[in-house]
Design a protein around this motif. Structure first.
Motif, PDB file in Angstrom:
ATOM      1  N   ASN A   1      -7.497  14.856   3.554  1.00  0.00           N
ATOM      2  CA  ASN A   1      -8.210  15.724   2.612  1.00  0.00           C
ATOM      3  C   ASN A   1      -9.718  15.489   2.691  1.00  0.00           C
ATOM      4  O   ASN A   1     -10.506  16.439   2.678  1.00  0.00           O
ATOM      5  N   ASP A   2     -10.114  14.236   2.794  1.00  0.00           N
ATOM      6  CA  ASP A   2     -11.534  13.908   2.932  1.00  0.00           C
ATOM      7  C   ASP A   2     -12.066  14.476   4.248  1.00  0.00           C
ATOM      8  O   ASP A   2     -13.136  15.104   4.287  1.00  0.00           O
ATOM      9  N   LEU A   3     -11.315  14.289   5.329  1.00  0.00           N
ATOM     10  CA  LEU A   3     -11.745  14.786   6.633  1.00  0.00           C
ATOM     11  C   LEU A   3     -11.849  16.304   6.637  1.00  0.00           C
ATOM     12  O   LEU A   3     -12.819  16.875   7.156  1.00  0.00           O
ATOM     13  N   ALA A   4     -10.866  16.979   6.027  1.00  0.00           N
ATOM     14  CA  ALA A   4     -10.901  18.442   5.959  1.00  0.00           C
ATOM     15  C   ALA A   4     -12.092  18.939   5.149  1.00  0.00           C
ATOM     16  O   ALA A   4     -12.720  19.952   5.496  1.00  0.00           O
ATOM     17  N   THR A   5     -12.430  18.211   4.080  1.00  0.00           N
ATOM     18  CA  THR A   5     -13.594  18.575   3.272  1.00  0.00           C
ATOM     19  C   THR A   5     -14.875  18.466   4.084  1.00  0.00           C
ATOM     20  O   THR A   5     -15.750  19.341   4.028  1.00  0.00           O
ATOM     21  N   GLN A   6     -14.997  17.405   4.876  1.00  0.00           N
ATOM     22  CA  GLN A   6     -16.178  17.228   5.719  1.00  0.00           C
ATOM     23  C   GLN A   6     -16.265  18.319   6.785  1.00  0.00           C
ATOM     24  O   GLN A   6     -17.345  18.819   7.098  1.00  0.00           O
TER      25      GLN A   6
ATOM     26  N   THR B   1       0.827  -1.208   0.000  1.00  0.00           N
ATOM     27  CA  THR B   1       0.000   0.000   0.000  1.00  0.00           C
ATOM     28  C   THR B   1       0.862   1.260   0.000  1.00  0.00           C
ATOM     29  O   THR B   1       1.892   1.330   0.670  1.00  0.00           O
ATOM     30  N   ASN B   2       0.415   2.254  -0.750  1.00  0.00           N
ATOM     31  CA  ASN B   2       1.048   3.573  -0.749  1.00  0.00           C
ATOM     32  C   ASN B   2       0.467   4.358   0.424  1.00  0.00           C
ATOM     33  O   ASN B   2      -0.587   4.978   0.315  1.00  0.00           O
ATOM     34  N   TRP B   3       1.147   4.321   1.569  1.00  0.00           N
ATOM     35  CA  TRP B   3       0.624   4.938   2.783  1.00  0.00           C
ATOM     36  C   TRP B   3       0.698   6.464   2.746  1.00  0.00           C
ATOM     37  O   TRP B   3      -0.067   7.135   3.438  1.00  0.00           O
ATOM     38  N   ASN B   4       1.603   7.013   1.952  1.00  0.00           N
ATOM     39  CA  ASN B   4       1.629   8.467   1.772  1.00  0.00           C
ATOM     40  C   ASN B   4       0.302   8.939   1.174  1.00  0.00           C
ATOM     41  O   ASN B   4      -0.293   9.918   1.632  1.00  0.00           O
ATOM     42  N   LYS B   5      -0.156   8.223   0.164  1.00  0.00           N
ATOM     43  CA  LYS B   5      -1.432   8.560  -0.468  1.00  0.00           C
ATOM     44  C   LYS B   5      -2.587   8.317   0.501  1.00  0.00           C
ATOM     45  O   LYS B   5      -3.546   9.115   0.553  1.00  0.00           O
ATOM     46  N   PHE B   6      -2.500   7.257   1.288  1.00  0.00           N
ATOM     47  CA  PHE B   6      -3.558   6.953   2.243  1.00  0.00           C
ATOM     48  C   PHE B   6      -3.755   8.103   3.218  1.00  0.00           C
ATOM     49  O   PHE B   6      -4.889   8.560   3.446  1.00  0.00           O
ATOM     50  N   VAL B   7      -2.666   8.587   3.828  1.00  0.00           N
ATOM     51  CA  VAL B   7      -2.768   9.678   4.798  1.00  0.00           C
ATOM     52  C   VAL B   7      -3.288  10.944   4.130  1.00  0.00           C
ATOM     53  O   VAL B   7      -4.149  11.649   4.677  1.00  0.00           O
ATOM     54  N   THR B   8      -2.781  11.241   2.931  1.00  0.00           N
ATOM     55  CA  THR B   8      -3.224  12.432   2.203  1.00  0.00           C
ATOM     56  C   THR B   8      -4.713  12.362   1.888  1.00  0.00           C
ATOM     57  O   THR B   8      -5.462  13.330   2.093  1.00  0.00           O
ATOM     58  N   ASP B   9      -5.168  11.207   1.392  1.00  0.00           N
ATOM     59  CA  ASP B   9      -6.587  11.043   1.062  1.00  0.00           C
ATOM     60  C   ASP B   9      -7.460  11.139   2.309  1.00  0.00           C
ATOM     61  O   ASP B   9      -8.530  11.775   2.290  1.00  0.00           O
ATOM     62  N   PHE B  10      -7.019  10.504   3.395  1.00  0.00           N
ATOM     63  CA  PHE B  10      -7.791  10.516   4.644  1.00  0.00           C
ATOM     64  C   PHE B  10      -7.957  11.941   5.162  1.00  0.00           C
ATOM     65  O   PHE B  10      -9.077  12.368   5.487  1.00  0.00           O
TER      66      PHE B  10
ATOM     67  N   SER C   1      -9.966  23.552   5.885  1.00  0.00           N
ATOM     68  CA  SER C   1      -9.080  22.728   5.055  1.00  0.00           C
ATOM     69  C   SER C   1      -7.781  23.446   4.709  1.00  0.00           C
ATOM     70  O   SER C   1      -6.767  22.799   4.418  1.00  0.00           O
ATOM     71  N   GLU C   2      -7.781  24.769   4.765  1.00  0.00           N
ATOM     72  CA  GLU C   2      -6.571  25.536   4.448  1.00  0.00           C
ATOM     73  C   GLU C   2      -5.458  25.305   5.468  1.00  0.00           C
ATOM     74  O   GLU C   2      -4.286  25.571   5.187  1.00  0.00           O
ATOM     75  N   THR C   3      -5.801  24.820   6.658  1.00  0.00           N
ATOM     76  CA  THR C   3      -4.792  24.615   7.703  1.00  0.00           C
ATOM     77  C   THR C   3      -4.145  23.233   7.632  1.00  0.00           C
ATOM     78  O   THR C   3      -3.244  22.933   8.419  1.00  0.00           O
ATOM     79  N   LEU C   4      -4.603  22.393   6.718  1.00  0.00           N
ATOM     80  CA  LEU C   4      -4.082  21.032   6.617  1.00  0.00           C
ATOM     81  C   LEU C   4      -2.596  21.041   6.259  1.00  0.00           C
ATOM     82  O   LEU C   4      -2.165  21.727   5.331  1.00  0.00           O
ATOM     83  N   SER C   5      -1.822  20.288   7.025  1.00  0.00           N
ATOM     84  CA  SER C   5      -0.395  20.127   6.712  1.00  0.00           C
ATOM     85  C   SER C   5       0.002  18.680   6.942  1.00  0.00           C
ATOM     86  O   SER C   5      -0.492  18.020   7.852  1.00  0.00           O
TER      87      SER C   5
ATOM     88  N   ILE D   1     -20.806  12.173  17.486  1.00  0.00           N
ATOM     89  CA  ILE D   1     -20.793  12.541  16.063  1.00  0.00           C
ATOM     90  C   ILE D   1     -19.357  12.600  15.545  1.00  0.00           C
ATOM     91  O   ILE D   1     -19.074  12.229  14.397  1.00  0.00           O
ATOM     92  N   LEU D   2     -18.434  13.058  16.383  1.00  0.00           N
ATOM     93  CA  LEU D   2     -17.025  13.058  15.994  1.00  0.00           C
ATOM     94  C   LEU D   2     -16.545  11.630  15.726  1.00  0.00           C
ATOM     95  O   LEU D   2     -15.853  11.367  14.734  1.00  0.00           O
ATOM     96  N   ASP D   3     -16.933  10.715  16.595  1.00  0.00           N
ATOM     97  CA  ASP D   3     -16.590   9.303  16.419  1.00  0.00           C
ATOM     98  C   ASP D   3     -17.135   8.780  15.089  1.00  0.00           C
ATOM     99  O   ASP D   3     -16.425   8.121  14.315  1.00  0.00           O
ATOM    100  N   GLU D   4     -18.392   9.077  14.827  1.00  0.00           N
ATOM    101  CA  GLU D   4     -19.023   8.621  13.584  1.00  0.00           C
ATOM    102  C   GLU D   4     -18.327   9.213  12.363  1.00  0.00           C
ATOM    103  O   GLU D   4     -18.087   8.509  11.366  1.00  0.00           O
ATOM    104  N   LEU D   5     -17.976  10.501  12.437  1.00  0.00           N
ATOM    105  CA  LEU D   5     -17.313  11.176  11.319  1.00  0.00           C
ATOM    106  C   LEU D   5     -15.958  10.545  11.013  1.00  0.00           C
ATOM    107  O   LEU D   5     -15.654  10.217   9.853  1.00  0.00           O
TER     108      LEU D   5
END
Length: 371
Positions: free
Chosen positions: A258-263, A247-256, A293-297, A322-326
């Motif tokens: 980015n999705d969380l920041a979008t939500q 697995t490409n874990w760099n992509k995994f963390v980035t995708d996770f 999402s602008e604060t994501l690093s 709700i945080l747990d569910e998210l």
């Protein structure tokens, strides 16, 4: 050789960059030949901070389940344990980011009761420059008003104010912000620091050795507002193991993230901080969200592999349920059908009403503190 250890308390609101600063400060102190110990703190175990700081190869103790001030004995026991085990010259302790009133509940009892074992340094408080600028201008930086109350009280009781992440601002912006902070809090020593560039950290550590301004202010604190400021945040700490073929874990963390920041943007959530640490043996990636999402690093890089471990700490203005569910939904979506997720530890909660062990009404002046 004297049998005293310098204790540095480095506080500040969630997302201020305390852990990264401690990591950098520890490296600089060790390069200077110092023996260093660290003490971390949170309302629950499975701390990203502890796992990350263990990579400094120093002795790290964790006080979990309550804040330093509400478990003063647990805190001092941990400090003395690190002092003994590491034979530490310096111990840096990081209080919970939503805590305030540290001068009355930590600094004064430390000065009165541990003066023979510890040299107490000034209370240092870090502040994220973007949040700081907005709040000084009368805004809330996306936080609940009671959380802003905690943020301000942390600054009001500090001996040193560290404008963290100084690399985010250009010189003109940074000079203007520093001038405004000095005007608002004239009693504090104000420094700009950057864990990324190293700016100001050596100067801060040097000034701590000579300053005699140590816990000089005890504030009036509205504990109901303080409690509300903590309670508006849902807290989640969790660790999962991940299994996926090459697995490409760099992509995994980035995708996770980015999705969380979008939500987070869609839900317009106020965020204290969201931290992740993905580890594969000696390699690791860290990720942070401290607002929109602008604060994501994201920092670090790992190779492809079949296994990884992910630790998540989230503090957001939402109910813990709700945080747990998210978090679980985004994690499941990121993992998809190709990555197996196994829970190692998982806890979500809302902090209880703060009940400090001690609360001094007067400033204590031990022999090494009174000028």
């Amino acid at each position: 050789m004297k049998d005293t250890t310098r204790l540095i308390l480095a506080g500040g609101f969630l997302g201020a960059g305390k852990t990264t600063l401690l990591f950098k400060a520890t490296q600089l102190l060790m390069e200077d030949g110092k023996r260093v110990g660290l003490v971390t703190n949170d309302q629950a175990s499975e701390l990203v901070d502890t796992s990350f700081l263990l990579r400094t190869q120093v002795n790290v103790a964790e006080v979990s389940g309550s804040c330093f001030c509400c478990n003063f004995k647990g805190f001092t026991d941990s400090v003395l344990q690190v002092k003994q085990e590491a034979r530490a010259d310096i111990i840096i302790a990081e209080p919970v980011g939503s805590c305030t009133d540290l001068s009355a509940t930590l600094m004064q009892p430390l000065k009165e009761n541990f003066n023979k074992d510890l040299v107490i340094s000034p209370l240092s408080v870090l502040a994220d420059p973007l949040r700081l600028a907005d709040i000084l201008d009368g805004g809330t930086a996306g936080l609940h008003p009671s959380a802003v109350y905690i943020f301000k009280k942390q600054l009001e009781e500090s001996d040193f104010i560290l404008i963290s992440k100084a690399d985010l601002l250009d010189k003109k912006e940074l000079d203007a912000l520093k001038e405004k902070v000095e005007a608002t809090y004239p009693f504090a020593t104000v420094l700009a620091v950057s864990s990324k560039t190293g700016e100001g950290i050596k100067e801060w550590l040097k000034l701590l050795e000579t300053s005699t301004s140590i816990g000089q202010r005890i504030l009036e604190i509205d504990y109901d507002t303080y409690a509300e400021g903590e309670a508006v945040l849902g807290w989640l700490n969790g660790t999962v193991t991940l299994k996926g073929v090459k697995t490409n874990w760099n992509k995994f963390v980035t995708d996770f993230l980015n999705d969380l920041a979008t939500q987070i943007d869609k839900m317009q959530l106020g965020v204290g901080h969201i931290k992740v640490l993905l580890e594969i043996e000696q390699e690791y990636i860290t990720g942070n969200i401290t607002g929109s999402s602008e604060t994501l690093s994201i920092r670090g890089e790992v190779g492809n592999s079949d296994f990884a471990q992910l630790t998540i700490n989230a503090r957001a203005e939402i109910t813990p349920e709700i945080l747990d569910e998210l978090i679980k939904k985004v994690l499941k979506r990121t993992a998809g059908d190709n990555i197996d997720v196994k829970t190692k530890a998982w806890k979500f909660l809302k902090p209880g009403y703060p009940k400090p062990t001690h609360r001094y009404k007067n400033v204590i002046y031990p022999c090494n503190d009174k000028s």
